[in-house]
Write an enzyme that holds these catalytic residues in place. Structure first.
Site, PDB file in Angstrom:
ATOM      1  N   SER A 234       0.695  -1.088   0.041  1.00 30.03           N
ATOM      2  CA  SER A 234       0.480  -0.504   0.366  1.00 30.03           C
ATOM      3  C   SER A 234       0.934   1.030  -0.074  1.00 30.03           C
ATOM      4  O   SER A 234       1.908   1.317   0.406  1.00 30.03           O
ATOM      5  CB  SER A 234      -0.968   0.078   1.103  1.00 30.03           C
ATOM      6  OG  SER A 234      -1.965  -0.628   1.158  1.00 30.03           O
ATOM      7  N   GLY A 270      -3.560  -0.055  -3.880  1.00 30.20           N
ATOM      8  CA  GLY A 270      -1.816  -0.001  -3.200  1.00 30.20           C
ATOM      9  C   GLY A 270      -1.448   1.632  -3.502  1.00 30.20           C
ATOM     10  O   GLY A 270      -0.457   1.938  -3.033  1.00 30.20           O
ATOM     11  N   ARG A 315      -7.496   3.212  -1.123  1.00 29.33           N
ATOM     12  CA  ARG A 315      -7.106   4.684  -0.518  1.00 29.33           C
ATOM     13  C   ARG A 315      -6.561   6.223  -1.326  1.00 29.33           C
ATOM     14  O   ARG A 315      -7.326   7.372  -1.456  1.00 29.33           O
ATOM     15  CB  ARG A 315      -5.363   4.394  -0.498  1.00 29.33           C
ATOM     16  CG  ARG A 315      -4.815   6.089   0.472  1.00 29.33           C
ATOM     17  CD  ARG A 315      -3.698   5.601   0.583  1.00 29.33           C
ATOM     18  NE  ARG A 315      -2.891   4.541   0.850  1.00 29.33           N
ATOM     19  CZ  ARG A 315      -2.393   3.665   2.092  1.00 29.33           C
ATOM     20  NH1 ARG A 315      -3.133   5.689   2.977  1.00 29.33           N
ATOM     21  NH2 ARG A 315      -2.199   2.667   2.594  1.00 29.33           N
ATOM     22  N   ARG A 366      -3.128   5.883  12.433  1.00 27.51           N
ATOM     23  CA  ARG A 366      -2.542   5.061  11.645  1.00 27.51           C
ATOM     24  C   ARG A 366      -0.459   6.054  11.984  1.00 27.51           C
ATOM     25  O   ARG A 366       0.443   5.509  11.675  1.00 27.51           O
ATOM     26  CB  ARG A 366      -2.423   5.990   9.648  1.00 27.51           C
ATOM     27  CG  ARG A 366      -3.176   5.015   8.995  1.00 27.51           C
ATOM     28  CD  ARG A 366      -3.292   5.013   8.000  1.00 27.51           C
ATOM     29  NE  ARG A 366      -2.346   5.695   6.883  1.00 27.51           N
ATOM     30  CZ  ARG A 366      -1.986   6.110   6.609  1.00 27.51           C
ATOM     31  NH1 ARG A 366      -1.435   7.413   6.239  1.00 27.51           N
ATOM     32  NH2 ARG A 366      -0.848   5.597   5.571  1.00 27.51           N
ATOM     33  N   TYR A 370       1.928   3.000  11.757  1.00 30.13           N
ATOM     34  CA  TYR A 370       2.587   3.520  10.514  1.00 30.13           C
ATOM     35  C   TYR A 370       4.084   4.123  10.814  1.00 30.13           C
ATOM     36  O   TYR A 370       5.147   4.544  10.196  1.00 30.13           O
ATOM     37  CB  TYR A 370       2.343   3.147   9.475  1.00 30.13           C
ATOM     38  CG  TYR A 370       0.989   2.350   9.447  1.00 30.13           C
ATOM     39  CD1 TYR A 370       1.148   1.044   9.867  1.00 30.13           C
ATOM     40  CD2 TYR A 370      -0.124   2.669   8.391  1.00 30.13           C
ATOM     41  CE1 TYR A 370       0.081   0.218   9.622  1.00 30.13           C
ATOM     42  CE2 TYR A 370      -0.853   1.922   8.527  1.00 30.13           C
ATOM     43  CZ  TYR A 370      -0.622   0.018   9.044  1.00 30.13           C
ATOM     44  OH  TYR A 370      -1.855  -0.847   8.849  1.00 30.13           O
ATOM     45  N   CYS A 397      -4.267   8.485  26.659  1.00 25.62           N
ATOM     46  CA  CYS A 397      -2.865   8.748  27.765  1.00 25.62           C
ATOM     47  C   CYS A 397      -2.040   7.508  27.002  1.00 25.62           C
ATOM     48  O   CYS A 397      -1.695   6.585  27.580  1.00 25.62           O
ATOM     49  CB  CYS A 397      -3.978   7.902  29.219  1.00 25.62           C
ATOM     50  SG  CYS A 397      -4.557   8.812  30.320  1.00 25.62           S
ATOM     51  N   GLU A 398      -1.317   8.685  25.862  1.00 24.44           N
ATOM     52  CA  GLU A 398      -0.008   7.665  25.407  1.00 24.44           C
ATOM     53  C   GLU A 398       0.138   8.314  24.771  1.00 24.44           C
ATOM     54  O   GLU A 398       0.303   9.575  23.984  1.00 24.44           O
ATOM     55  CB  GLU A 398      -1.091   6.732  24.260  1.00 24.44           C
ATOM     56  CG  GLU A 398      -1.696   5.740  24.492  1.00 24.44           C
ATOM     57  CD  GLU A 398      -0.899   4.284  24.749  1.00 24.44           C
ATOM     58  OE1 GLU A 398       0.067   4.514  25.070  1.00 24.44           O
ATOM     59  OE2 GLU A 398      -1.538   3.288  25.174  1.00 24.44           O
TER      60      GLU A 398
END
Length: 476
Positions: A234, A270, A315, A366, A370, A397-398
């Site tokens: 992709s 892709g 996409r 994403r 990624y 909370c990250e």
């Protein structure tokens, strides 16, 4: 404007931090005289006033035109070389009843990858013969339903599925068309998690085993073998990988013709899109031209007829059409120590401005998953302030809850501003979650000066509705 050493090498400081690079934004996005973002004739503030934030905003005309443009480009280019093409919209990118209707009305078929996606397409009234079913671990129930409704094609992904699909076809008195997914071994130039044709991964049949597997498929009278399927990854910006995959598939394709018909060749999707101003994806017309030439050359080399070629863009249809709107909450300047010359008495530092918004990894995973890059703009107003380097963060909370790793925004960005991230149509809503018990945002379509809800946002009542420990009458 002085450069910030924390900026990645690819990021270019803008001459105008208000500008909307046309390759990144939907076709009908612009700023009005006051500097506010307007999409398809609807102001960002009006959308937010009615639907709140975060909110996904889909430019309907843009999405439709991209679907139609892909279909017409592939039709034209394959007719040029004496062939034909079939375009499937990859529903995994983003599927709703409305989106399914748009793409099919523009002449596309739909590829689904689960029973849920199949249910959405059927609910949209899509003719089952225009659907294809993918997946490396389709359940017996998913296969049975697909066969029972008359789905146009099922992609066989493992030897086990041959018997399962044949059994379902026998029960329903059907001859089910199938394709065989091949792991071609071609490595697309993309993120490792997005490359799906490597040897050590879950999808497909190794090229060396494919002839024997096709023989098994052909041994079942309930199955009709359509051809081979390949998907090399992709967000791909070049055609070399597709050319190599096609060459390898044609080698097998020509061998399989000795045992029966092989009417189709599916080269997957892709195709990349622009997420930032430095991304340079191929135009769809150029993609179609190259694909047609690749296939025509393969057919000539092996002395076989040009097969019907299927592709599966997702996409490139829906990604650029959608913009997510957020409200800015907190803003924080963080001093970051730089790794510099060890001979320096004091290490140098630079400031990164963190701009936090009211969404995050729950509506766009994403960047965290990624490391994907996006753009951003303040869209409730224009600003003459000098651009500064920012990082757009979510509210989860990250520490990895980042929406835009690096961007230049006007230095006067303030709480309450509306911030827009373009090109969020693919794998934004589709991969959304309820992390930290946030409801998934609504999806709004805009067209000709009107905004309408096409997917309702989740409420706290929705989030609690499946919690069986909540007794009747209790409220949050």
């Amino acid at each position: 404007m002085s450069s910030n050493p924390l900026a990645p090498s690819w990021l270019r400081a803008p001459v105008d931090a208000n500008a909307l690079p046309p390759a990144v934004w939907s076709q009908n996005a612009s700023r009005d005289d006051s500097g506010e973002l307007v999409i398809a004739g609807v102001a960002a503030s009006a959308i937010v006033s009615e639907f709140g934030t975060p909110v996904y905003v889909v430019d309907e005309a843009d999405a439709r035109s991209r679907a139609a443009r892909i279909r017409s480009s592939f039709d034209r280019e394959f007719a040029r070389v004496g062939g034909a093409a079939k375009v499937y919209y990859a529903g995994k990118a983003f599927l709703s009843v409305e989106i399914a209707r748009w793409v099919t009305e523009e002449g596309l078929n739909i590829d689904v990858a689960s029973g849920g996606e199949l249910a959405v397409a059927l609910a949209a009234g899509v003719e089952p013969s225009r659907l294809g079913l993918h997946g490396n671990n389709k359940s017996r129930a998913e296969i049975d339903r697909a066969v029972s409704v008359g789905i146009g094609a099922i992609v066989i992904d493992s030897v086990l599925e041959i018997e399962r699909v044949a059994d379902a076809a026998a029960r329903h008195g059907r001859v089910q068309p199938v394709r065989l997914r091949i792991n071609s071994g071609v490595h697309a130039s993309t993120h490792e998690y997005l490359a799906t044709a490597r040897e050590d991964q879950k999808f497909g049949i190794p090229l060396a085993d494919a002839a024997a597997v096709v023989a098994q498929i052909r041994s079942h009278p309930e199955l009709s073998f359509l051809g081979l399927h390949s998907h090399i990854g992709s967000q791909i910006f070049e055609s070399d990988g597709f050319a190599e995959a096609a060459h390898r598939l044609f080698t097998l394709h020509s061998q399989l013709l000795e045992g029966g018909d092989v009417p189709e060749l599916n080269l997957g999707g892709g195709f990349g899109i622009a997420y930032t101003s430095v991304d340079e994806p191929l135009d769809v017309e150029e993609i179609a031209r190259r694909f047609a030439d690749i296939v025509a050359e393969g057919a000539r080399e092996f002395g076989v007829p040009i097969p019907l070629v299927a592709i599966e863009p997702g996409r490139s249809v829906i990604g650029p059409s959608t913009t997510t709107l957020y409200e800015v909450g907190t803003i924080k300047d963080v001093e970051v120590t730089l790794s510099g010359d060890t001979e320096q008495a004091e290490p140098s530092s630079a400031v990164r401005k963190y701009v936090s918004v009211d969404g995050g990894m729950s509506d766009n995973i994403r960047p965290a998953l990624y490391g994907a890059d996006y753009s951003a703009r303040i869209v409730n107003r224009a600003s003459a302030a000098e651009p500064v380097l920012v990082r757009v963060a979510g509210k989860h909370c990250e520490s990895g809850d980042i929406l835009v790793h690096a961007e230049y925004l006007p230095g006067d960005v303030s709480p309450g501003d509306l911030l827009a991230i373009p090109a969020t149509g693919a794998y934004g809503w589709a991969m959304a979650s309820n992390y930290n018990y946030l409801g998934r945002p609504p999806v709004v379509a805009v067209l000709d000066g009107r905004a309408r809800l096409i997917v309702r946002g989740e409420t706290e009542a929705d989030l609690l509705s499946r919690d069986v420990a909540l007794r009747p009458g209790e409220e949050l």
